[in-house]
Design an enzyme around this catalytic site. Structure first.
Site, PDB file in Angstrom:
ATOM      1  N   CYS A  25      13.479  10.903   6.771  1.00 44.49           N
ATOM      2  CA  CYS A  25      13.417  10.625   8.271  1.00 44.49           C
ATOM      3  C   CYS A  25      14.799  10.837   8.862  1.00 44.49           C
ATOM      4  O   CYS A  25      14.880  10.996   9.965  1.00 44.49           O
ATOM      5  CB  CYS A  25      13.232   9.110   7.997  1.00 44.49           C
ATOM      6  SG  CYS A  25      14.351   8.079   6.900  1.00 44.49           S
ATOM      7  N   LYS A  58       0.842  -1.200  -0.132  1.00 45.38           N
ATOM      8  CA  LYS A  58      -0.281   0.105  -0.020  1.00 45.38           C
ATOM      9  C   LYS A  58       0.711   1.353   0.069  1.00 45.38           C
ATOM     10  O   LYS A  58       1.519   1.495   0.973  1.00 45.38           O
ATOM     11  CB  LYS A  58      -1.058   0.161   1.312  1.00 45.38           C
ATOM     12  CG  LYS A  58      -2.141   1.266   0.930  1.00 45.38           C
ATOM     13  CD  LYS A  58      -2.686   1.505   2.167  1.00 45.38           C
ATOM     14  CE  LYS A  58      -1.962   2.747   3.161  1.00 45.38           C
ATOM     15  NZ  LYS A  58      -1.926   4.060   2.149  1.00 45.38           N
ATOM     16  N   GLU A 111      10.106   1.181  10.413  1.00 44.58           N
ATOM     17  CA  GLU A 111      11.073   2.009  10.102  1.00 44.58           C
ATOM     18  C   GLU A 111      10.320   3.295  10.531  1.00 44.58           C
ATOM     19  O   GLU A 111       9.330   3.759   9.428  1.00 44.58           O
ATOM     20  CB  GLU A 111      11.719   1.992   8.783  1.00 44.58           C
ATOM     21  CG  GLU A 111      12.229   0.540   8.213  1.00 44.58           C
ATOM     22  CD  GLU A 111      13.374   0.639   8.931  1.00 44.58           C
ATOM     23  OE1 GLU A 111      14.067   1.425   9.365  1.00 44.58           O
ATOM     24  OE2 GLU A 111      13.881  -0.702   9.172  1.00 44.58           O
ATOM     25  N   GLY A 149       6.975   4.656   8.186  1.00 44.61           N
ATOM     26  CA  GLY A 149       6.199   5.958   8.278  1.00 44.61           C
ATOM     27  C   GLY A 149       6.463   6.532   9.666  1.00 44.61           C
ATOM     28  O   GLY A 149       7.340   6.537  10.144  1.00 44.61           O
ATOM     29  N   SER A 150       5.383   7.319  10.083  1.00 45.26           N
ATOM     30  CA  SER A 150       5.676   8.242  11.379  1.00 45.26           C
ATOM     31  C   SER A 150       5.606   7.142  12.325  1.00 45.26           C
ATOM     32  O   SER A 150       4.958   6.103  12.641  1.00 45.26           O
ATOM     33  CB  SER A 150       4.551   9.011  11.511  1.00 45.26           C
ATOM     34  OG  SER A 150       3.223   8.713  11.464  1.00 45.26           O
ATOM     35  N   THR A 151       6.220   7.798  13.370  1.00 47.68           N
ATOM     36  CA  THR A 151       6.336   7.162  14.924  1.00 47.68           C
ATOM     37  C   THR A 151       4.887   6.780  15.498  1.00 47.68           C
ATOM     38  O   THR A 151       4.452   5.610  15.905  1.00 47.68           O
ATOM     39  CB  THR A 151       7.311   7.467  15.971  1.00 47.68           C
ATOM     40  OG1 THR A 151       8.506   7.453  15.480  1.00 47.68           O
ATOM     41  CG2 THR A 151       7.195   7.049  17.228  1.00 47.68           C
ATOM     42  N   GLY A 211       3.146   3.966  13.550  1.00 51.00           N
ATOM     43  CA  GLY A 211       3.848   2.603  13.932  1.00 51.00           C
ATOM     44  C   GLY A 211       3.143   2.278  15.137  1.00 51.00           C
ATOM     45  O   GLY A 211       3.048   1.047  15.391  1.00 51.00           O
ATOM     46  N   GLU A 268       9.644  15.925  15.275  1.00 55.13           N
ATOM     47  CA  GLU A 268       9.872  15.804  13.984  1.00 55.13           C
ATOM     48  C   GLU A 268       9.060  16.718  13.124  1.00 55.13           C
ATOM     49  O   GLU A 268       8.023  16.802  12.949  1.00 55.13           O
ATOM     50  CB  GLU A 268       9.775  14.297  13.363  1.00 55.13           C
ATOM     51  CG  GLU A 268      10.288  13.996  12.033  1.00 55.13           C
ATOM     52  CD  GLU A 268      10.018  12.643  11.495  1.00 55.13           C
ATOM     53  OE1 GLU A 268       8.715  12.180  11.767  1.00 55.13           O
ATOM     54  OE2 GLU A 268      10.769  12.274  10.723  1.00 55.13           O
TER      55      GLU A 268
HETATM   56  P1  NAD Z   1       2.461   8.242   7.903  1.00 53.42           P
HETATM   57  O1  NAD Z   1       2.860   7.599   9.081  1.00 53.42           O
HETATM   58  O2  NAD Z   1       1.307   9.327   7.968  1.00 53.42           O
HETATM   59  O3  NAD Z   1       1.962   7.456   6.616  1.00 53.42           O
HETATM   60  C1  NAD Z   1       2.761   6.318   6.269  1.00 53.42           C
HETATM   61  C2  NAD Z   1       1.761   5.254   5.644  1.00 53.42           C
HETATM   62  O4  NAD Z   1       1.051   4.811   6.647  1.00 53.42           O
HETATM   63  C3  NAD Z   1       0.968   5.733   4.561  1.00 53.42           C
HETATM   64  O5  NAD Z   1       1.018   4.756   3.614  1.00 53.42           O
HETATM   65  C4  NAD Z   1      -0.365   5.975   5.360  1.00 53.42           C
HETATM   66  O6  NAD Z   1      -1.473   5.888   4.293  1.00 53.42           O
HETATM   67  C5  NAD Z   1      -0.315   4.913   6.174  1.00 53.42           C
HETATM   68  N1  NAD Z   1      -1.153   5.222   7.333  1.00 53.42           N
HETATM   69  C6  NAD Z   1      -1.390   6.480   7.880  1.00 53.42           C
HETATM   70  N2  NAD Z   1      -2.294   6.413   9.038  1.00 53.42           N
HETATM   71  C7  NAD Z   1      -2.310   4.804   9.131  1.00 53.42           C
HETATM   72  C8  NAD Z   1      -3.216   4.092  10.085  1.00 53.42           C
HETATM   73  N3  NAD Z   1      -3.818   4.754  11.208  1.00 53.42           N
HETATM   74  N4  NAD Z   1      -3.519   2.942   9.893  1.00 53.42           N
HETATM   75  C9  NAD Z   1      -2.515   2.199   8.826  1.00 53.42           C
HETATM   76  N5  NAD Z   1      -1.799   3.048   8.062  1.00 53.42           N
HETATM   77  C10 NAD Z   1      -1.673   4.238   8.222  1.00 53.42           C
HETATM   78  O7  NAD Z   1       3.889   9.065   7.584  1.00 53.42           O
HETATM   79  P2  NAD Z   1       4.355  10.029   6.098  1.00 53.42           P
HETATM   80  O8  NAD Z   1       3.552  11.345   6.462  1.00 53.42           O
HETATM   81  O9  NAD Z   1       3.539   9.363   4.830  1.00 53.42           O
HETATM   82  O10 NAD Z   1       5.736  10.016   6.063  1.00 53.42           O
HETATM   83  C11 NAD Z   1       6.393  10.532   6.765  1.00 53.42           C
HETATM   84  C12 NAD Z   1       7.088   9.673   8.218  1.00 53.42           C
HETATM   85  O11 NAD Z   1       7.530   8.668   7.674  1.00 53.42           O
HETATM   86  C13 NAD Z   1       8.011  10.742   8.890  1.00 53.42           C
HETATM   87  O12 NAD Z   1       7.722  10.363  10.167  1.00 53.42           O
HETATM   88  C14 NAD Z   1       9.479   9.924   8.501  1.00 53.42           C
HETATM   89  O13 NAD Z   1      10.388  10.048   9.541  1.00 53.42           O
HETATM   90  C15 NAD Z   1       8.852   8.530   8.346  1.00 53.42           C
HETATM   91  N6  NAD Z   1       9.797   7.702   7.313  1.00 53.42           N
HETATM   92  C16 NAD Z   1      10.686   7.081   8.166  1.00 53.42           C
HETATM   93  C17 NAD Z   1      11.846   6.387   7.374  1.00 53.42           C
HETATM   94  C18 NAD Z   1      12.676   5.305   8.038  1.00 53.42           C
HETATM   95  O14 NAD Z   1      13.229   4.617   7.103  1.00 53.42           O
HETATM   96  N7  NAD Z   1      12.583   5.241   9.230  1.00 53.42           N
HETATM   97  C19 NAD Z   1      11.944   6.609   6.012  1.00 53.42           C
HETATM   98  C20 NAD Z   1      10.826   7.613   5.327  1.00 53.42           C
HETATM   99  C21 NAD Z   1       9.929   7.967   6.267  1.00 53.42           C
END
Ligand code: NAD
Length: 501
Positions: free
Chosen positions: A305, A194, A270, A247-249, A252, A404
């Protein structure tokens, strides 16, 4: 001999291509285009225009995609092929991505605003080399034969885990998808990916290329949708064996709950970061350190990130070094991502600009001093442009030093000695990456060991390749992407014990 592909430098070429590029709209389920059960507009941050409406998945569509992956894993040829045969398909896939490199880079640039040069060079190079790396690793795995004595035989075998759901963000839409799906596919897993609802287009095209390369139907499926619809449905699905999330903490944390509330699937995370970039007065090349400090907060418009978002400078050189960084940051002017000369593209969306502006406002209220930027740019384009921004006099517990921002906003702080630098570096919930600049070997070793981070760069920033693992300590996640270690996430160890007596 093949010649290395060359990035097209001509701005007119990219604008012309953007006029006529085919934009994918259907999902990919069980080897077929799938219209799902709804539609979501994909808005270009370049100019706020709607590029296309993509199909989105209902819970029932997610069920169908997971069922297709389950069939492909339980009964299909992919996990049963010789590893070398899987490798051949993946290598063909990488070649097809290379063939469509301009097209795919353009999709990335249009959907999330990455400057076309970086989309073509960094993003596409990362995806292609990741697919090739894990294709080549497919037949290099081996089991173990522990020494258990004459009367028994113990085999330790590594088996593919099953159905993997990969949920990824928009900031490096293909690099991050590749870091998950390539190792998972290489060991024989089936995948439902996804992409972020903000950047589904490039992933849809790349998945279609996997099919063209000969990947059997159902092995790689793509569902679109928001996090609380398709993301949540995958998280809670009882037939998903592994969740690989970037994605975001905060999100996660949701995935850990989804696993706990369903089938205790494996969860690999991650997550976010607030990386310290520590500059000692004995840095071997102060200009290079300043260049890297500016790059570390401006590259990808700070939407990284591992953004070098906390600059910790030894007190004796604070003023001089901050001035140098300000001069470097000033060279990062915003522009159209389709112009090959642009280094600072737009942020991903107007909502994200508002979030970043909120962080800037709060930093001002908390007493930090604005030294550069802090404003929306190019409003007449309709795009979501924001200036490279620098604050100094940031206190260690200010929101700007803790949270962040995920935008081009730098917090400058100072330290007195190595112990003070380590204390400051440790003072966040995150532990993704860190850098330090020093000529002293002992300082380099001591500080790099003492800072809790998955990666520490010494006298450089963001260097590395596929051979080294990437991931976080603390609230930056668990598990590792890249390298041989990524394979651990998508395999289970099985012990087979035979009595020979
Ligand atoms: P996000 O957490 O909002 O979304 C990431 C993914 O999760 C998207 O596909 C989104 O649709 C899905 N998602 C969002 N809410 C959800 C929920 N409640 N249940 C299930 N899925 C859900 O993050 P973003 O805004 O897309 O990306 C930015 C974040 O990603 C930052 O915190 C960044 O640090 C992190 N990031 C981490 C790494 C790493 O390797 N550690 C790399 C890139 C980005």
């Amino acid at each position: 001999m093949t010649t290395a592909p060359v990035f097209p430098e001509d701005s007119a070429y990219w604008h012309g291509l953007a006029e006529r590029v085919a934009l994918p709209a259907a999902m990919l389920v069980d080897g077929r285009e799938d219209d799902g059960d709804g539609a979501l507009p994909v808005v270009s941050p370049r100019n706020g225009s709607v590029l296309v409406e993509v199909a989105t998945a209902s819970d029932a569509d997610v069920d169908r995609a997971v069922a297709a992956a389950r069939r492909a894993f339980d009964d299909g040829p992919w996990p049963r092929m010789k590893p070398r045969e899987r490798a051949a398909v993946m290598l063909r896939w990488a070649d097809l991505v290379e063939r469509d490199r301009d097209h795919v880079a353009l999709l990335v640039s249009l959907e999330m605003g990455k400057p076309i040069r970086e989309a073509w060079t960094i993003e596409l190079r990362a995806l292609i080399s990741t697919i090739r790396f894990y294709a080549e690793s497919a037949d290099k795995e081996a089991g173990e034969l522990p020494a258990v004595g004459e009367d028994d035989l113990a085999l330790v075998v590594r088996q593919p885990s099953g159905v993997v759901a990969a949920i990824v963000p928009w900031n490096f839409p293909l690099t991050l998808a590749g870091w998950k799906i390539a190792p998972a596919l290489s060991v024989g897993c089936a995948v439902v990916l996804k992409p972020s609802e903000l950047s589904p287009l490039s992933a849809l095209h790349v998945a279609a290329l996997a099919l063209e390369a000969g990947m059997p139907p159902g092995v790689l499926n793509i569902v679109n949708g928001t996090g609380i619809t398709a993301g949540r449905a995958l998280g809670l699905h009882r037939d998903v064996d592994v969740l690989a999330f970037t994605g975001s903490t905060d999100v996660g944390r949701h995935f850990l709950r989804y696993a706990a509330d369903s089938n205790l699937k494996r969860v690999w995370l991650e997550l976010g970061g607030k990386s310290p970039n520590i500059v000692f007065a004995d840095a071997p090349d102060v200009d290079a350190a300043a260049e890297a400090a500016a790059w570390g907060i401006c590259f990808n418009s700070g939407q990284m990130c591992t953004a070098a978002s906390r600059l910790l400078v030894e007190g004796s050189m604070l003023e001089e070094f901050t001035d140098l960084v300000l001069a470097k940051v000033a060279t990062w002017t915003a522009g159209d991502p389709l112009d090959p000369g642009t280094r600072l593209g737009p942020l991903v969306s107007a909502q994200h600009v508002a979030r970043v502006a909120g962080h800037v406002e709060r930093a001002r209220e908390q007493g930090a001093r604005l030294r550069a930027g802090g404003e929306r740019l190019l409003p007449s384009t309709g795009g979501s442009y924001y200036s490279a921004t620098v604050f100094d006099s940031v206190a260690p517990d200010d929101d700007l030093a803790q949270q962040e921002v995920f935008g081009p906003v730098l917090a400058v702080m100072s330290f007195t000695d190595a112990d003070d630098a380590v204390r400051l570096a440790r003072n966040t919930e995150y532990g993704l990456a860190a850098a330090l600049w020093t000529s002293d070997l002992r300082t380099a070793h001591r500080v790099s060991r003492a800072v809790p981070a998955g990666t520490v760069w010494v006298n450089c920033y963001e260097e590395g390749d596929l051979t080294v693992p990437f991931g976080g300590f603390k609230a930056s996640g668990n598990g590792r992407d890249k390298s041989r270690h990524a394979v651990d996430k998508y395999t289970e160890l099985k012990t087979i014990w035979m009595s020979l007596s």
